[in-house]
Design a protein around this motif. Structure first.
Motif, PDB file in Angstrom:
ATOM      1  N   MET A  53     -37.663   0.605  -5.370  1.00 15.87           N
ATOM      2  CA  MET A  53     -36.413   1.046  -4.747  1.00 15.87           C
ATOM      3  C   MET A  53     -36.662   1.552  -3.331  1.00 15.87           C
ATOM      4  O   MET A  53     -35.888   1.267  -2.419  1.00 15.87           O
ATOM      5  CB  MET A  53     -35.746   2.135  -5.586  1.00 15.87           C
ATOM      6  CG  MET A  53     -35.157   1.636  -6.888  1.00 15.87           C
ATOM      7  SD  MET A  53     -33.870   0.384  -6.645  1.00 15.87           S
ATOM      8  CE  MET A  53     -32.650   1.340  -5.780  1.00 15.87           C
ATOM      9  N   SER A  54     -37.750   2.278  -3.151  1.00 12.13           N
ATOM     10  CA  SER A  54     -38.093   2.762  -1.819  1.00 12.13           C
ATOM     11  C   SER A  54     -38.335   1.599  -0.864  1.00 12.13           C
ATOM     12  O   SER A  54     -37.869   1.608   0.277  1.00 12.13           O
ATOM     13  CB  SER A  54     -39.342   3.651  -1.895  1.00 12.13           C
ATOM     14  OG  SER A  54     -39.745   4.049  -0.617  1.00 12.13           O
ATOM     15  N   LEU A  56     -37.137  -1.472  -1.146  1.00  9.83           N
ATOM     16  CA  LEU A  56     -35.883  -2.190  -0.910  1.00  9.83           C
ATOM     17  C   LEU A  56     -34.960  -1.442   0.048  1.00  9.83           C
ATOM     18  O   LEU A  56     -34.126  -2.055   0.712  1.00  9.83           O
ATOM     19  CB  LEU A  56     -35.163  -2.448  -2.239  1.00  9.83           C
ATOM     20  CG  LEU A  56     -35.848  -3.444  -3.166  1.00  9.83           C
ATOM     21  CD1 LEU A  56     -35.141  -3.480  -4.519  1.00  9.83           C
ATOM     22  CD2 LEU A  56     -35.884  -4.828  -2.545  1.00  9.83           C
ATOM     23  N   LYS A  57     -35.142  -0.139   0.119  1.00  4.10           N
ATOM     24  CA  LYS A  57     -34.348   0.669   1.050  1.00  4.10           C
ATOM     25  C   LYS A  57     -34.972   0.710   2.440  1.00  4.10           C
ATOM     26  O   LYS A  57     -34.478   1.384   3.325  1.00  4.10           O
ATOM     27  CB  LYS A  57     -34.197   2.085   0.508  1.00  4.10           C
ATOM     28  CG  LYS A  57     -33.308   2.166  -0.704  1.00  4.10           C
ATOM     29  CD  LYS A  57     -33.225   3.599  -1.224  1.00  4.10           C
ATOM     30  CE  LYS A  57     -32.360   3.666  -2.461  1.00  4.10           C
ATOM     31  NZ  LYS A  57     -32.318   5.044  -3.017  1.00  4.10           N
TER      32      LYS A  57
END
Length: 78
Positions: A53-54, A56-57
């Motif tokens: 998630m990190s 992808l952000k």
């Protein structure tokens, strides 16, 4: 699997749900992955969802995870 707490069991169930939800995403791609590889990728991504998630952000990649000791022992034997 056997868990020592309900929290661990719930976290594992959530990881399995994430992996199941990722399967159709990869199966619909044109990557030409076989079923075993697709499943491994889904489980890997689900197990490392916070780091993913990190990324992808737009965050930076964390340091690589250390290899398991059993893998190191197997490499040393070869």
């Amino acid at each position: 699997m056997t868990f020592t707490s309900k929290k661990e069991a719930d976290a594992y169930d959530k990881m399995l749900d994430i992996a199941d939800n990722l399967l159709p995403f990869f199966e619909s791609s044109n990557l030409g992955l076989d079923e075993a590889t697709t499943e491994k990728m889904c489980f890997y991504m689900a197990e490392n969802k916070d780091q993913l998630m990190s990324l992808l952000k737009g965050g930076a990649a964390a340091k690589p995870l250390p290899a398991k000791k059993t893998a190191k022992k197997a490499e040393a034997k070869e």
